[in-house]
Write an enzyme that holds these catalytic residues in place. Structure first.
Site, mmCIF file in Angstrom:
data_model
loop_
_atom_site.group_PDB
_atom_site.id
_atom_site.type_symbol
_atom_site.label_atom_id
_atom_site.label_comp_id
_atom_site.label_asym_id
_atom_site.label_seq_id
_atom_site.Cartn_x
_atom_site.Cartn_y
_atom_site.Cartn_z
ATOM 1 N N HIS A 165 0.818 -1.227 0.000
ATOM 2 C CA HIS A 165 0.000 0.000 0.000
ATOM 3 C C HIS A 165 0.849 1.274 0.000
ATOM 4 O O HIS A 165 0.315 2.360 -0.228
ATOM 5 C CB HIS A 165 -0.933 0.036 1.214
ATOM 6 C CG HIS A 165 -1.970 -1.040 1.220
ATOM 7 N ND1 HIS A 165 -2.867 -1.213 0.185
ATOM 8 C CD2 HIS A 165 -2.253 -2.015 2.130
ATOM 9 C CE1 HIS A 165 -3.657 -2.244 0.463
ATOM 10 N NE2 HIS A 165 -3.302 -2.756 1.631
ATOM 11 N N ASP A 290 -4.184 -13.080 3.203
ATOM 12 C CA ASP A 290 -5.471 -12.649 3.765
ATOM 13 C C ASP A 290 -6.630 -13.006 2.835
ATOM 14 O O ASP A 290 -7.779 -12.639 3.112
ATOM 15 C CB ASP A 290 -5.468 -11.155 4.144
ATOM 16 C CG ASP A 290 -4.769 -10.267 3.142
ATOM 17 O OD1 ASP A 290 -4.488 -10.736 2.018
ATOM 18 O OD2 ASP A 290 -4.517 -9.089 3.467
HETATM 19 C C1 OKS Z 1 -8.424 0.155 8.546
HETATM 20 C C2 OKS Z 1 -7.660 -0.407 7.400
HETATM 21 C C3 OKS Z 1 -7.879 -1.874 7.325
HETATM 22 C C4 OKS Z 1 -7.382 -2.530 6.083
HETATM 23 C C5 OKS Z 1 -5.899 -2.622 5.957
HETATM 24 C C6 OKS Z 1 -5.494 -3.688 5.005
HETATM 25 C C7 OKS Z 1 -4.094 -4.111 5.185
HETATM 26 C C8 OKS Z 1 -3.718 -5.231 4.280
HETATM 27 N N1 OKS Z 1 -8.267 1.552 8.677
HETATM 28 N N2 OKS Z 1 -3.279 -4.941 3.068
HETATM 29 O O1 OKS Z 1 -2.883 -5.867 2.227
HETATM 30 O O2 OKS Z 1 -3.770 -6.396 4.574
HETATM 31 ZN ZN ZN Z 2 -4.106 -7.358 2.563
#
Ligand code: OKS
Ligand code: ZN
Length: 347
Positions: A165, A290
């Site tokens: 991200h 995930d």
């Molecule tokens: C909450 C954000 C939750 C989602 C984050 C996802 C992280 C992840 N404010 N990305 O691959 O696993």
């Molecule tokens: Zn993820």
């Protein structure tokens, strides 16, 4: 297969994240990585290595220098504001959305945190910089290992915090430095003319996409939960195809929440076909698990046994391969699922 694991990953441990309207304990925990290491050791998968020092010059070519400098000094700035801040994390709370200026950098610390981030689920802590740079070093070393003449064909950057991200100048989604992007750039630098990044995490790899969006030398492919309902919401749609020199070099394969392995596999095969057509010389797999049915924050239905087949499908590319560790929060099963991918992949 060489496994570069981050020996200081536990120095990054956020206390709380903003999640569905309240502050909750962070999902992205140090235990995740320990379960993977245990599973790999138990099953004698790969040879473990620790990374060399991070190549900051390379990190500053993938990320903006001012963002890297911000990350390196953020914790010191935070505790300089108030020594009591040492007991708290830095959590973003304000962002320059539409209509605000993007050509200025406020001196206010909270404002600068917002300038360099995109959500409030991603605490920055005392050890974040050290952990993230050691993780980046794992990714860079893994790429250089598979590029070396006589070296292994496969290496993994087994690290946290994850990376996909994180964009050129922002953190978010538990990510600070984009390990997959750094591995791809290191592969390019070591002589691979065309590099593909295949992101199989449940969440769209928005940072990776944005870093390479206008580049023709790196194909980005992501199979993920439809951003209309799933994080990161504002990128990851099928009509994002790349721009300029990068036109046609981004492929998003969004799937609805609830997708099972059969349907997911069809999307993965589309992604693999695109990588073959692109004639990639090397591939980076942004490996999040995930997609697992037991994941507490995601909604695909993959079973532990399915991950062997994921590894086999990726191996069918027959390319030098770097895996980076992304998401996966069903902590005890993360180790089994990652080990299954690597065992299915082979060597
Ligand atoms: C909450 C954000 C939750 C989602 C984050 C996802 C992280 C992840 N404010 N990305 O691959 O696993
Ligand atoms: Zn993820």
């Amino acid at each position: 297969m060489l496994i570069f694991h981050n020996p200081v990953h536990e120095k990054h441990q956020g206390r709380q994240e903003m999640f569905r309207g309240k502050l909750v304990p962070c999902h992205e925990t140090a235990a995740r990585l320990e379960f993977v290491l245990d599973a790999l050791r138990q099953r004698s998968i790969g040879e473990l290595r620790t990374p060399s020092a991070a190549d900051i010059a390379l990190i500053k070519r993938v990320h903006s220098p001012r963002y890297v400098d911000f990350l390196a000094s953020a914790w010191q700035e935070w505790i300089a504001l108030d020594p009591a801040n040492a007991q708290l994390d830095v959590l973003p709370s304000v962002w320059p959305v539409r209509g605000f200026r993007h050509d200025i950098e406020p001196t206010n610390f909270a404002a600068r945190v917002g300038l360099f981030s995109f959500d409030s689920g991603c605490p920055l802590t005392a050890g974040t910089w050290e952990a993230a740079t050691a993780g980046a070093a794992c990714a860079i070393d893994a790429a250089r290992a598979v590029s070396a003449t006589g070296g292994p064909r496969t290496a993994m950057a087994l690290t946290r915090p994850p990376g996909h991200h994180a964009g050129a100048d922002f953190f978010g989604g538990y990510c600070f430095l984009n390990n997959a992007a750094l591995a791809a750039q290191a592969l390019r630098d070591a002589g691979a003319a065309r590099v593909a990044i295949l992101d199989v995490d449940y969440h769209h790899g928005n940072g990776t996409q944005s870093i390479f969006y206008e580049r023709g030398d790196v194909l980005t492919v992501s199979v993920h939960g439809d951003p209309a309902t799933e994080y990161p919401f504002f990128l990851g749609y099928a009509d994002e195809l790349g721009q300029g020199a990068g036109e046609g070099r981004n492929l998003n394969l969004p799937l609805p929440a609830g997708t099972d392995f059969g349907t997911w596999t069809q999307a993965l095969q589309q992604g693999l076909a695109a990588i073959r057509t692109f004639k990639a010389d090397a591939v980076v797999i942004a490996l999040g698990v995930d997609t697992y049915e037991g994941d507490p924050i995601s909604k695909f239905k993959l079973k532990s046994g399915d991950y062997f087949e994921v590894g086999r499908m990726v191996a069918s590319l027959g390319l030098p391969t770097v895996f980076t560790m992304e998401g996966g929060y069903a902590v005890a099963d993360v180790g089994i699922n990652v080990a299954n991918v690597l065992e299915g992949f082979g060597n």
